[in-house]
Design an enzyme around this catalytic site. Structure first.
Site, PDB file in Angstrom:
ATOM      1  N   GLY A  10     121.553  -0.291 122.260  1.00  0.00           N
ATOM      2  CA  GLY A  10     120.587  -0.388 123.352  1.00  0.00           C
ATOM      3  C   GLY A  10     121.152   0.269 124.601  1.00  0.00           C
ATOM      4  N   THR A 125     127.068  -2.918 127.505  1.00  0.00           N
ATOM      5  CA  THR A 125     125.926  -3.707 127.017  1.00  0.00           C
ATOM      6  C   THR A 125     125.495  -4.659 128.123  1.00  0.00           C
ATOM      7  OG1 THR A 125     125.128  -5.473 125.575  1.00  0.00           O
ATOM      8  CG2 THR A 125     127.502  -5.313 125.774  1.00  0.00           C
ATOM      9  N   ASP A 127     124.329  -7.365 127.539  1.00  0.00           N
ATOM     10  CA  ASP A 127     124.552  -8.719 127.015  1.00  0.00           C
ATOM     11  C   ASP A 127     125.900  -9.315 127.426  1.00  0.00           C
ATOM     12  OD1 ASP A 127     122.164  -8.213 125.716  1.00  0.00           O
ATOM     13  OD2 ASP A 127     123.104  -7.704 123.806  1.00  0.00           O
ATOM     14  N   ARG A 171     120.733 -11.355 123.482  1.00  0.00           N
ATOM     15  CA  ARG A 171     120.966 -11.551 122.050  1.00  0.00           C
ATOM     16  C   ARG A 171     121.552 -12.938 121.782  1.00  0.00           C
ATOM     17  NH1 ARG A 171     123.193  -6.385 119.147  1.00  0.00           N
ATOM     18  NH2 ARG A 171     121.072  -5.684 118.847  1.00  0.00           N
ATOM     19  N   ARG A 266     103.277 -21.204 132.471  1.00  0.00           N
ATOM     20  CA  ARG A 266     103.088 -19.791 132.142  1.00  0.00           C
ATOM     21  C   ARG A 266     104.417 -19.220 131.655  1.00  0.00           C
ATOM     22  NH1 ARG A 266      98.585 -21.252 132.638  1.00  0.00           N
ATOM     23  NH2 ARG A 266      96.924 -20.337 133.920  1.00  0.00           N
ATOM     24  N   HIS A 272     112.467  -5.206 128.277  1.00  0.00           N
ATOM     25  CA  HIS A 272     113.257  -4.000 128.534  1.00  0.00           C
ATOM     26  C   HIS A 272     113.326  -3.595 129.999  1.00  0.00           C
ATOM     27  CE1 HIS A 272     112.792  -3.943 124.213  1.00  0.00           C
ATOM     28  NE2 HIS A 272     113.864  -3.176 124.186  1.00  0.00           N
TER      29      HIS A 272
HETATM   30  O1  F6P Z   1     121.883  -5.445 123.096  1.00  0.00           O
HETATM   31  C1  F6P Z   1     121.055  -5.162 124.164  1.00  0.00           C
HETATM   32  C2  F6P Z   1     119.668  -5.680 123.910  1.00  0.00           C
HETATM   33  O2  F6P Z   1     118.876  -5.370 125.039  1.00  0.00           O
HETATM   34  C3  F6P Z   1     119.562  -7.157 123.558  1.00  0.00           C
HETATM   35  O3  F6P Z   1     119.670  -7.989 124.686  1.00  0.00           O
HETATM   36  C4  F6P Z   1     118.241  -7.200 122.880  1.00  0.00           C
HETATM   37  O4  F6P Z   1     118.146  -8.278 121.955  1.00  0.00           O
HETATM   38  C5  F6P Z   1     118.187  -5.900 122.138  1.00  0.00           C
HETATM   39  O5  F6P Z   1     119.085  -5.031 122.791  1.00  0.00           O
HETATM   40  C6  F6P Z   1     116.838  -5.250 122.100  1.00  0.00           C
HETATM   41  O6  F6P Z   1     116.942  -4.122 121.315  1.00  0.00           O
HETATM   42  P1  F6P Z   1     115.839  -2.998 121.198  1.00  0.00           P
HETATM   43  O7  F6P Z   1     115.864  -2.185 122.461  1.00  0.00           O
HETATM   44  O8  F6P Z   1     116.250  -2.206 120.018  1.00  0.00           O
HETATM   45  O9  F6P Z   1     114.519  -3.678 121.044  1.00  0.00           O
END
Ligand code: F6P
Length: 342
Positions: A10, A125, A127, A171, A266, A272
Site C-alpha cells: 500500500g 507503512t 500501519d 490492519r 452514524r 484510503h
Molecule cells: O497496509 C496499509 C493499508 O492501508 C492497511 O491499513 C489496509 O488494511 C490496507 O493497506 C488496504 O489495502 P488496499 O489499498 O490494497 O485496499
C-alpha cells in the site's frame, strides 16, 4: 553502481521523499545511476522499468503517492517468480536493489537477499506495524489525517447529539486508532490487540451520556474484532500475501451501538483518505533520513539490512528482524486512551 529501486504494498505519504533522497545522494555523492522498477515486485518480475535520476525527482518531495507506482505482487506466489526477479536484475546490470515497503515487500526482499540478491530495505507503512524500527514513515501523516477528521466529526456529532463511529486503517495493529483516538479525544478506542466486548462499549457510552456528556466519537481500527461468540463478523477475501481485505467493522459496530443504547449513531470509514495527499514535515524528514542512510548501506555493502529509527538515530537492522513478527500496540498506550472512556 547501478541501483534498482521499488516501492511495494500500500502506498503512503513520504515515498517520493525517500526516492528523491536516495537518488540525490546516489547520483551526486556516489556517481550512481538508477533503474526505477514500476509497481513494486511486479516491475522486477515483468521487467517494467522507468528512468530515475535527479531530474525525474524534481518537485516530488511534498507529493503523496509514489512516482514508481506500487502493487501487492508477491513473486513467491508466481511460478518461477524469484528466478525471474534475479534474471531481470542480472540482465539490467543492477548491482544492488533498494526495496521500500512494509512487512510483505520487505519479506520478499529478505528472502531474495538470502538467495544472494544484494538488497537494502526501507520501512514504510501507515500501519506502523514493522518490528525493529520505532516508527515507519507514513504513520505520522495518516494519524494527522484521522485527527483532523475526528475533530470535524466532533462538531457535527455535537450538533445532532449523536454517536459517530470512525473506522481507521492499520490492519492487525491498532497504532493509528490509538494515536488518533488519544489525540482526537475519542470516547472509546477499539484495537485488534484487545477484542472488544460490545456490552462494555455500550455501558461506557451510556454512562458518559448519563453524566450529561453527549456526542461521542468511537474510533475503531479496521482489524478490531468482537470477543468470541458476541457478534458475527463476515469473512473477507485475501490478497497475494494472504492478508484479509479489511474494512466494514464500523458498520457492524454502529448498528449494535444504536440498537443497544438507543443513541442515534452514524459511521464514517476514513479508508484510503488516510494514505493520500501530502506528507507531514515529520514524515518528509524521516523519509529523507531513511533514503540517505539506505544509499550509504549500498555503498558499504551492508546488504540484507533495513534502515530503522532507534531513539533519534538511524541505524541498520537485519531485514529478517524487521519482518519476523508484527509490532503491535504497546498496552500502556491503550491504557492512556482508556482513562478517557465513560
Ligand atoms: O497496509 C496499509 C493499508 O492501508 C492497511 O491499513 C489496509 O488494511 C490496507 O493497506 C488496504 O489495502 P488496499 O489499498 O490494497 O485496499
Amino acid at each position: 553502481m547501478r541501483v534498482g529501486m521499488l516501492t511495494g504494498g500500500g502506498d503512503c505519504p513520504g515515498l517520493n521523499a525517500v526516492i528523491r533522497a536516495v537518488v540525490r545522494k546516489g547520483e551526486v555523492r556516489y556517481g550512481d545511476d538508477f533503474v526505477g522498477f514500476r509497481d513494486g515486485w511486479r516491475g522486477v518480475l515483468e521487467r517494467l522499468t522507468m528512468p530515475l535520476d535527479v531530474e525525474a525527482c524534481r518537485g516530488i518531495l511534498p507529493r503523496g503517492g509514489t512516482i514508481l507506482g506500487s502493487s501487492r505482487t508477491n513473486p513467491y506466489k508466481v511460478d518461477g517468480g524469484p528466478e525471474r526477479c534475479r534474471a531481470t536484475l542480472a540482465e539490467l546490470g543492477v548491482d544492488a536493489l533498494i526495496a521500500i515497503g512494509g512487512e510483505d515487500t520487505l519479506g520478499v526482499a529478505d528472502k531474495l537477499g538470502a538467495e544472494g540478491v544484494a538488497v537494502v530495505g526501507i520501512p514504510k507503512t501507515i500501519d506502523n506495524d514493522l518490528s525493529a524500527t520505532d516508527v515507519t514513515f507514513g504513520f505520522h501523516t495518516a494519524v494527522q489525517i484521522c485527527v483532523d477528521a475526528i475533530d470535524r466529526l466532533h462538531t457535527t456529532a455535537e450538533s445532532h447529539d449523536r454517536v459517530i463511529v470512525c473506522e481507521v486503517m492499520g490492519r492487525h495493529a491498532g497504532w493509528i486508532a490509538t494515536y488518533a483516538g488519544i489525540a482526537g479525544g475519542a470516547a472509546e478506542v477499539l484495537v485488534p490487540e484487545e477484542p472488544f466486548d460490545i456490552e462494555t462499549v455500550c455501558e461506557n457510552l451510556t454512562r458518559r451520556h448519563a453524566k450529561g456528556r453527549f456526542a461521542s466519537v468511537v474510533v475503531v481500527a479496521e482489524g478490531a474484532t468482537p470477543q468470541e461468540g458476541t457478534l458475527a463478523v463476515a469473512s473477507q477475501e485475501v490478497d497475494a500475501f494472504g492478508h484479509a481485505r479489511l474494512g466494514g467493522i464500523g458498520n457492524l459496530l454502529a448498528g449494535e451501538i444504536e440498537r443497544r443504547t438507543g443513541f442515534e449513531t452514524r459511521v464514517t470509514i476514513l479508508g484510503h483518505v488516510q494514505r493520500g495527499g501530502t506528507p507531514t514535515a515529520f514524515d518528509r524528514v524521516l523519509a529523507t533520513r531513511y533514503g540517505l542512510a539506505a544509499i550509504d548501506c549500498v555503498h558499504d555493502g551492508a546488504f540484507g539490512q533495513m534502515v530503522a529509527l532507534h531513539g533519534g538515530d538511524i541505524v541498520r537492522v537485519p531485514l529478517s528482524a524487521a519482518v519476523a513478527e508484527l509490532k503491535t500496540v504497546d498496552p500502556h498506550l491503550v491504557e492512556v486512551a482508556e482513562v478517557f472512556y465513560g
